[in-house]
Design a protein around this motif. Sequence first.
Motif, short mmCIF file in Angstrom:
data_model
loop_
_atom_site.label_atom_id
_atom_site.label_comp_id
_atom_site.label_asym_id
_atom_site.label_seq_id
_atom_site.Cartn_x
_atom_site.Cartn_y
_atom_site.Cartn_z
N VAL A 1 0.95 -1.19 -0.16
CA VAL A 1 0.06 0.06 0.02
C VAL A 1 0.89 1.31 0.05
O VAL A 1 1.88 1.52 0.82
CB VAL A 1 -0.94 -0.11 1.13
CG1 VAL A 1 -1.87 1.24 1.48
CG2 VAL A 1 -1.95 -1.13 1.19
N TYR A 2 0.60 2.29 -1.02
CA TYR A 2 1.17 3.55 -0.93
C TYR A 2 0.49 4.73 -0.40
O TYR A 2 -0.79 4.38 0.10
CB TYR A 2 1.59 3.79 -2.11
CG TYR A 2 2.87 2.86 -3.03
CD1 TYR A 2 4.09 3.42 -3.03
CD2 TYR A 2 2.43 1.49 -3.60
CE1 TYR A 2 4.98 2.86 -3.64
CE2 TYR A 2 3.34 0.78 -4.05
CZ TYR A 2 4.69 1.31 -4.18
OH TYR A 2 5.64 0.51 -4.36
N SER A 3 1.04 5.60 -0.07
CA SER A 3 0.44 6.56 0.55
C SER A 3 -0.95 7.22 0.07
O SER A 3 -1.58 7.81 0.82
CB SER A 3 1.30 7.87 0.78
OG SER A 3 1.75 8.61 -0.34
N LEU A 4 -1.17 7.11 -1.17
CA LEU A 4 -2.41 7.50 -1.78
C LEU A 4 -3.59 6.52 -1.41
O LEU A 4 -4.89 6.91 -1.76
CB LEU A 4 -2.25 7.79 -3.27
CG LEU A 4 -1.59 9.12 -3.66
CD1 LEU A 4 -1.40 9.05 -5.18
CD2 LEU A 4 -2.17 10.38 -3.21
N TRP A 5 -3.39 5.36 -0.79
CA TRP A 5 -4.47 4.62 -0.31
C TRP A 5 -4.98 5.39 0.90
O TRP A 5 -4.72 5.22 1.84
CB TRP A 5 -3.83 3.34 0.06
CG TRP A 5 -4.94 2.27 0.31
CD1 TRP A 5 -5.15 1.91 1.59
CD2 TRP A 5 -5.79 1.53 -0.48
NE1 TRP A 5 -6.25 1.09 1.44
CE2 TRP A 5 -6.62 0.76 0.13
CE3 TRP A 5 -5.99 1.50 -2.05
CZ2 TRP A 5 -7.81 -0.14 -0.15
CZ3 TRP A 5 -6.90 0.60 -2.41
CH2 TRP A 5 -7.73 -0.19 -1.68
N LYS A 6 -6.02 6.07 0.65
CA LYS A 6 -6.87 6.89 1.60
C LYS A 6 -8.27 6.73 1.87
O LYS A 6 -8.82 5.64 1.24
CB LYS A 6 -6.55 8.23 1.53
CG LYS A 6 -5.01 8.85 1.79
CD LYS A 6 -4.93 10.30 1.37
CE LYS A 6 -3.54 10.60 1.52
NZ LYS A 6 -3.07 10.56 3.07
N ARG A 7 -9.08 7.38 2.61
CA ARG A 7 -10.30 7.17 2.78
C ARG A 7 -11.00 6.95 1.53
O ARG A 7 -10.93 7.76 0.66
CB ARG A 7 -10.94 8.33 3.57
CG ARG A 7 -12.20 8.25 4.01
CD ARG A 7 -12.71 9.35 4.84
NE ARG A 7 -12.09 9.26 6.37
CZ ARG A 7 -12.66 8.77 7.11
NH1 ARG A 7 -13.50 7.86 7.22
NH2 ARG A 7 -11.80 8.56 8.37
N GLY A 8 -11.99 5.97 1.60
CA GLY A 8 -12.93 5.34 0.41
C GLY A 8 -12.16 4.79 -0.72
O GLY A 8 -12.92 4.25 -1.57
N CYS A 9 -10.92 4.52 -0.68
CA CYS A 9 -10.24 3.66 -1.43
C CYS A 9 -10.64 2.13 -1.01
O CYS A 9 -10.48 1.72 0.13
CB CYS A 9 -8.90 3.58 -1.31
SG CYS A 9 -7.96 5.17 -2.22
N VAL A 10 -11.36 1.41 -1.85
CA VAL A 10 -11.70 0.00 -1.65
C VAL A 10 -11.40 -1.01 -2.79
O VAL A 10 -11.45 -0.97 -3.87
CB VAL A 10 -13.09 -0.11 -1.54
CG1 VAL A 10 -13.76 -1.58 -1.11
CG2 VAL A 10 -13.60 1.13 -0.44
#
Length: 401
Positions: free
Chosen positions: A301-310
């Motif tokens: 997982v990279y830093s752009l994996w944030k809220r709402g990513c599924v």
Amino acid sequence: MMTVSENNMTIKVTPPTEGLFDLMIFARHADSQDPYNWVCSYQIQCVEPHNGEKLPENPFHFWGLHQKVRDFGIEESSHKGELLVAPQGTLLLTLQTSQPLLAMYELVNKDLDAALSKKCLASQAEEEKLSCHVLCPFQGYYRLSVFVKYLGGSTFRNAANFLIRCLRPVNQNELFPSGLSMHCGSGISSRGHGLSNPSHSAPIITTKLGKCNITFHTPASVEVTASLSKDKVISARYPLDRYVLVTHLRTKVSVCVVLPESGVYKVGLFGRSKDHKDFVHICDYVIRCFSDPSWPPFPRVYSLWKRGCVLLEPRMGVLQEQSWVRFRVKVPKAYQAVVLGQEKTVLQQTSNVVWEGDVFTGAAGTQVKLAAKFSQHCSSLEVILAFEVEGGSPASLGCSG
């Protein structure tokens, strides 16, 4: 062995040999710091000594609850007797409290060193209850001392000293993992960080399948991350953090854990609000599995994996070589989503805001990366997830986000 309540005191004496012994009793006012004064004396004639195991040392001079335990915020204990018996080497002590308290515990046995002792305890602090899960790796007697303080207090005070007798010890391979905090499971700390409605309120999770999903309801301002650790890793091929996937939904966070091998693991949860840069510890969970699981890891997982990513498909981070794999993923605010592997595959967005497409994995030893653009004017792609390509056919994870 002395137990003291507000209105009475009981002393049990076990002479070590035959003969005549003098017992002198001293006392002082409960709130006083003055020296103890002599009250009375007894002579004890021992005809036949008891040759049992010596009790563990107790520097706090009393057993059971402190006579002023209500002043410490403790209402009652789950164990009323002076001796607690652990027939199978396990014990759960609970203390009902009149207000939120923090607690520390000390477990003492003649064969137990300080490092191993910490692996025998898992503590939980809830709004109106303190709990301590105890594991006994040796037969015999133990002293479990309890120290408490108010949430704003500066020092812990000795509130109780329990005598435990273990009849059948647990296997040392099944002790708790190292480094557990005083906040295991849900409770004061998780609620204080904005987490509510836990899927698992108790701190110990036992799974036969080798996977579990821990969820909390969270406000939009809180971000959660997680770590997975194990004292002795035998056969895991990837770092243990690859076996945890955190998914933030609109009002909920999901921490999905899959295990690469049998054993006892610690899951640490950490959080931060929008106003803070650094993550702070929230609580720990213990996951136990002895059914020989061998799940593959999640993607990196990279830093752009944030809220709402599924991540809907694939749910594993290891893909079979030279095969077609269906990708389905939600990436909020993405202008374009692509998969970079042997070829570049542009994913298509469906009506329910899912990016999907069929991807050819390519040769073993390579990586497949999910990337996205977040503006039509941006020329570069930013990587979100990375998958390994290997030979063989790993089993489907089937663990929902």
